[in-house]
Design a protein around this motif. Structure first.
Motif, PDB file in Angstrom:
ATOM      1  N   VAL A  94     -47.754  34.159 -10.669  1.00 57.74           N
ATOM      2  CA  VAL A  94     -48.446  33.512 -10.687  1.00 57.74           C
ATOM      3  C   VAL A  94     -50.320  33.642 -10.559  1.00 57.74           C
ATOM      4  O   VAL A  94     -50.065  33.634  -9.175  1.00 57.74           O
ATOM      5  N   LEU A  95     -50.596  33.202 -11.962  1.00 60.20           N
ATOM      6  CA  LEU A  95     -52.426  33.650 -11.554  1.00 60.20           C
ATOM      7  C   LEU A  95     -53.147  31.808 -11.266  1.00 60.20           C
ATOM      8  O   LEU A  95     -52.633  30.952 -12.292  1.00 60.20           O
ATOM      9  N   VAL A  96     -53.679  32.647 -10.301  1.00 55.20           N
ATOM     10  CA  VAL A  96     -54.100  31.273  -9.505  1.00 55.20           C
ATOM     11  C   VAL A  96     -55.613  31.393  -9.575  1.00 55.20           C
ATOM     12  O   VAL A  96     -56.295  32.739  -8.825  1.00 55.20           O
ATOM     13  N   GLY A  97     -56.366  30.624  -9.872  1.00 56.77           N
ATOM     14  CA  GLY A  97     -58.235  31.187 -10.173  1.00 56.77           C
ATOM     15  C   GLY A  97     -58.965  29.147  -9.613  1.00 56.77           C
ATOM     16  O   GLY A  97     -58.189  28.468 -10.006  1.00 56.77           O
ATOM     17  N   HIS A  98     -59.772  29.201  -8.952  1.00 51.79           N
ATOM     18  CA  HIS A  98     -60.704  28.498  -8.420  1.00 51.79           C
ATOM     19  C   HIS A  98     -61.931  28.237  -8.898  1.00 51.79           C
ATOM     20  O   HIS A  98     -62.485  29.033  -9.369  1.00 51.79           O
ATOM     21  N   SER A  99     -62.322  27.116  -9.639  1.00 50.30           N
ATOM     22  CA  SER A  99     -64.163  26.756  -9.961  1.00 50.30           C
ATOM     23  C   SER A  99     -64.213  27.549 -11.146  1.00 50.30           C
ATOM     24  O   SER A  99     -63.804  27.727 -11.819  1.00 50.30           O
ATOM     25  N   ARG A 100     -65.257  28.891 -10.955  1.00 48.39           N
ATOM     26  CA  ARG A 100     -65.612  29.710 -12.332  1.00 48.39           C
ATOM     27  C   ARG A 100     -64.794  30.598 -12.202  1.00 48.39           C
ATOM     28  O   ARG A 100     -64.491  30.823 -13.305  1.00 48.39           O
ATOM     29  N   ALA A 101     -63.598  30.764 -11.251  1.00 46.53           N
ATOM     30  CA  ALA A 101     -62.589  31.821 -12.248  1.00 46.53           C
ATOM     31  C   ALA A 101     -61.993  31.594 -13.024  1.00 46.53           C
ATOM     32  O   ALA A 101     -61.171  32.600 -13.732  1.00 46.53           O
ATOM     33  N   GLY A 102     -61.713  30.294 -13.561  1.00 42.46           N
ATOM     34  CA  GLY A 102     -61.319  29.139 -14.599  1.00 42.46           C
ATOM     35  C   GLY A 102     -61.331  30.317 -15.801  1.00 42.46           C
ATOM     36  O   GLY A 102     -60.936  30.654 -16.632  1.00 42.46           O
ATOM     37  N   ILE A 103     -62.837  30.630 -15.969  1.00 42.77           N
ATOM     38  CA  ILE A 103     -63.526  31.237 -17.046  1.00 42.77           C
ATOM     39  C   ILE A 103     -62.566  32.907 -17.020  1.00 42.77           C
ATOM     40  O   ILE A 103     -62.294  33.513 -18.280  1.00 42.77           O
ATOM     41  N   THR A 104     -62.312  33.448 -15.837  1.00 40.89           N
ATOM     42  CA  THR A 104     -61.496  34.808 -15.692  1.00 40.89           C
ATOM     43  C   THR A 104     -60.467  34.972 -16.492  1.00 40.89           C
ATOM     44  O   THR A 104     -59.662  35.260 -17.107  1.00 40.89           O
ATOM     45  N   LEU A 105     -59.526  33.559 -16.066  1.00 40.05           N
ATOM     46  CA  LEU A 105     -58.370  33.551 -15.787  1.00 40.05           C
ATOM     47  C   LEU A 105     -57.761  33.169 -17.620  1.00 40.05           C
ATOM     48  O   LEU A 105     -56.758  33.396 -18.010  1.00 40.05           O
ATOM     49  N   THR A 106     -58.737  32.159 -18.177  1.00 41.16           N
ATOM     50  CA  THR A 106     -58.824  32.185 -19.387  1.00 41.16           C
ATOM     51  C   THR A 106     -59.032  33.339 -20.513  1.00 41.16           C
ATOM     52  O   THR A 106     -58.284  33.549 -21.594  1.00 41.16           O
ATOM     53  N   ALA A 107     -59.497  33.632 -19.744  1.00 41.21           N
ATOM     54  CA  ALA A 107     -59.745  35.831 -19.885  1.00 41.21           C
ATOM     55  C   ALA A 107     -58.827  36.439 -20.315  1.00 41.21           C
ATOM     56  O   ALA A 107     -58.135  37.529 -21.280  1.00 41.21           O
ATOM     57  N   ARG A 118     -46.590  31.766 -14.979  1.00 41.88           N
ATOM     58  CA  ARG A 118     -47.504  30.356 -14.742  1.00 41.88           C
ATOM     59  C   ARG A 118     -49.210  30.725 -14.606  1.00 41.88           C
ATOM     60  O   ARG A 118     -49.531  31.714 -14.148  1.00 41.88           O
ATOM     61  N   ILE A 119     -50.055  30.333 -15.111  1.00 45.85           N
ATOM     62  CA  ILE A 119     -51.144  29.825 -14.547  1.00 45.85           C
ATOM     63  C   ILE A 119     -51.693  29.315 -14.423  1.00 45.85           C
ATOM     64  O   ILE A 119     -51.285  27.681 -14.308  1.00 45.85           O
ATOM     65  N   VAL A 120     -51.963  29.054 -13.082  1.00 43.81           N
ATOM     66  CA  VAL A 120     -53.072  27.751 -12.764  1.00 43.81           C
ATOM     67  C   VAL A 120     -54.046  27.305 -12.537  1.00 43.81           C
ATOM     68  O   VAL A 120     -55.007  28.396 -11.772  1.00 43.81           O
ATOM     69  N   TYR A 121     -54.750  27.008 -13.056  1.00 42.13           N
ATOM     70  CA  TYR A 121     -56.769  25.822 -12.405  1.00 42.13           C
ATOM     71  C   TYR A 121     -56.491  25.256 -11.200  1.00 42.13           C
ATOM     72  O   TYR A 121     -55.767  23.608 -11.356  1.00 42.13           O
TER      73      TYR A 121
END
Length: 290
Positions: A94-107, A118-121
């Motif tokens: 499960v990949l979890v990202g906060h704030s600006r990390a969402g850009i990295t998660l999407t990429a 699962r990907i969690v923003y």
């Protein structure tokens, strides 16, 4: 025995893996594995110039080089992919990202959807219709003052090749701005403690239109968005807009949406509700779809 997922936690701007320690403790008490990633130039790879210490030398700090210069979004993606490949050997992720990390998660989701169950923003940028810079000009961000932190910015980003912010400032106006944006519901001590976990430098690459969510890759991953109800830096209206845009992109794979009370940083300082929410989403990750 259930094959519980491993949470891979990715920090936001100027932050690092250290801020996830309380959350990881709560996840462990619920029986979950987790690993907090330091993106390149963060954590023990960060630069803390002597001029940043007290007494500060702001003139020197404005010109000191930083290790994060030249770090790109592609570098961030490579770091997270490496962690995911290793974690995937043990079961779901499960990949979890906060704030600006969402850009990295999407990429990362665009590049290697096969590594993510699962990907969690968590109140994180999820660029779909616009680049992140474009969202700042939209009505949902009207109450966010982009110049609020200008007095804390040091040096010329184009010359330094990075963004540098003086989080150790004693300027009461700047501190009030930081608190309003990130931590209005924390105590003075909690706020200052968290502020002292930030590093002064951040990289410049926030992605381009090519890094927005793609239906054929990122859009295949089961996803969740954890809204932070009192977030003043990514207001709830903007969080909801990104959820709507993503759901319009892949209507057959919508966000599973959860909401936590509190500011941009409260969930990390008081992490038990967040850990319970993530555990609930981990259970979903063990099943196909939502």
């Amino acid at each position: 025995m259930r094959n519980l997922p491993t949470f891979v936690l990715v920090h936001g701007a100027f932050a690092n893996s250290f801020s996830f320690a309380p959350l990881q403790g709560e996840l462990a008490l619920l029986g979950h594995r987790s690993v907090a990633v330091d993106l390149p130039g963060h954590g023990f790879e960060a630069t803390f110039p002597a001029a940043y210490q007290a007494p500060q030398d702001l003139a020197a700090l404005a010109t000191e080089p930083g290790s994060i210069k030249g770090v790109t979004l592609a570098d961030n993606v490579a770091r997270v992919v490496d962690v995911l490949e290793r974690a995937k050997r043990n079961g779901p992720t499960v990949l979890v990202g906060h704030s600006r990390a969402g850009i990295t998660l999407t990429a990362v989701g665009n590049a290697r959807p096969d590594l993510i169950d699962r990907i969690v923003y968590v109140s994180a940028w999820c660029p779909v219709d616009l680049e992140v810079s474009g969202y700042y000009a939209e009505p949902e961000m009207a109450e966010v003052d982009p110049g609020l932190f200008a007095p804390a910015l040091l040096g010329n980003p184009a010359e330094l090749g990075l963004l540098r912010t003086n989080f150790r400032t004693a300027d009461p106006t700047v501190l009030a701005g930081f608190r309003q944006a990130f931590a209005a519901d924390l105590t003075d001590d909690e706020f200052r403690t968290f502020l002292n976990t930030f590093q002064p430098d951040e990289n410049l690459d926030a992605g381009t239109s090519a890094d927005r969510a793609r239906a054929e890759t990122w859009g295949r991953i089961p996803r969740a968005y954890v809204r932070l109800a009192e977030d003043a830096s990514i207001p709830l209206a903007m969080q909801d807009r990104m959820i709507r845009e993503a759901d319009a992109l892949t209507p057959d794979n919508p966000f599973a949406v959860r909401t936590l009370e509190g500011s941009h940083l409260r969930w990390l300082v008081h992490p038990r509700p967040a850990a319970e929410t993530l555990a609930d989403l981990a259970a979903l990750a063990e099943l196909p779809g939502r």
